[in-house]
Design a protein around this motif. Structure first.
Motif, PDB file in Angstrom:
ATOM      1  N   THR A  49      11.084  -0.441 -13.287  1.00  0.00           N
ATOM      2  CA  THR A  49      10.972  -0.455 -11.827  1.00  0.00           C
ATOM      3  C   THR A  49      12.121  -1.267 -11.255  1.00  0.00           C
ATOM      4  OG1 THR A  49       8.580  -0.232 -11.958  1.00  0.00           O
ATOM      5  CG2 THR A  49       9.486  -1.071  -9.885  1.00  0.00           C
ATOM      6  N   LYS A  52      11.635  -1.051  -4.215  1.00  0.00           N
ATOM      7  CA  LYS A  52      11.003  -0.090  -3.314  1.00  0.00           C
ATOM      8  C   LYS A  52      11.890   0.157  -2.106  1.00  0.00           C
ATOM      9  CE  LYS A  52       6.339  -0.891  -4.734  1.00  0.00           C
ATOM     10  NZ  LYS A  52       5.077  -0.279  -4.487  1.00  0.00           N
ATOM     11  N   GLU A 116       6.891   5.062   1.611  1.00  0.00           N
ATOM     12  CA  GLU A 116       7.554   4.128   0.704  1.00  0.00           C
ATOM     13  C   GLU A 116       7.803   4.803  -0.641  1.00  0.00           C
ATOM     14  OE1 GLU A 116       6.594  -0.348   0.185  1.00  0.00           O
ATOM     15  OE2 GLU A 116       5.361   0.727  -1.286  1.00  0.00           O
ATOM     16  N   THR A 118       9.054   4.069  -4.726  1.00  0.00           N
ATOM     17  CA  THR A 118       9.360   3.132  -5.798  1.00  0.00           C
ATOM     18  C   THR A 118      10.528   3.694  -6.580  1.00  0.00           C
ATOM     19  OG1 THR A 118       7.061   2.410  -5.932  1.00  0.00           O
ATOM     20  CG2 THR A 118       8.454   1.957  -7.841  1.00  0.00           C
TER      21      THR A 118
END
Length: 145
Positions: A49, A52, A116, A118
């Motif tokens: 990750t 965002k 949103e 990611t």
């Protein structure tokens, strides 16, 4: 000679009646999402990750800079959850200390995100190196805020 307008300026500069341009993409300020990825031997198929992007964000481009090669066989794709290759198709990355631009025209020209997102990197084809080295991914985008 004929004159035409870009998608972004057609409404505000090309129309007989003035319409406001979308400030998320025309004369917008760029923002940066920075992610430093340590080489921890991430396996083929692992995701990392990166951060965002807010609703209303428009992807502009990305830059990868590596302290050492990501390996001769491991690939790296960059995208969002649900579309792992949205910004960069899976490819080997061996450039060292050489900022390398990436971006896919379709995603750069796409409408701003409605929700949103990611941002992720996905390791493919082989494991990433396991060393004290790292790479840095910078995602540049604009938004309404």
């Amino acid at each position: 000679m004929a004159n035409s307008y870009s998608r972004e300026t057609a409404a505000s500069l090309g129309a007989a009646a003035y319409a406001k341009s979308d400030g998320r993409v025309l004369q917008a300020k760029l923002k940066r999402l920075r992610a430093t990825i340590d080489y921890d031997g991430q396996a083929n198929g692992d995701t990392i990750t990166l951060g965002k992007l807010p609703p209303g964000a428009s992807f502009a481009f990305g830059v990868i800079t590596a302290k050492a090669t990501f390996g001769a066989a491991a690939t790296l794709a960059i995208g969002v959850v649900g579309d792992a290759t949205a910004f960069r198709a899976a490819a080997i990355f061996t450039a060292v200390d050489t900022p390398t631009l990436f971006g896919i025209a379709e995603d750069i020209a796409a409408a701003p995100f409605t929700e949103e997102k990611t941002v992720i990197a996905t390791v493919g084809a082989a494991a990433a190196p396991n060393s004290a080295d790292y790479l840095v991914v910078d995602i540049f985008y604009s938004d309404a805020v």
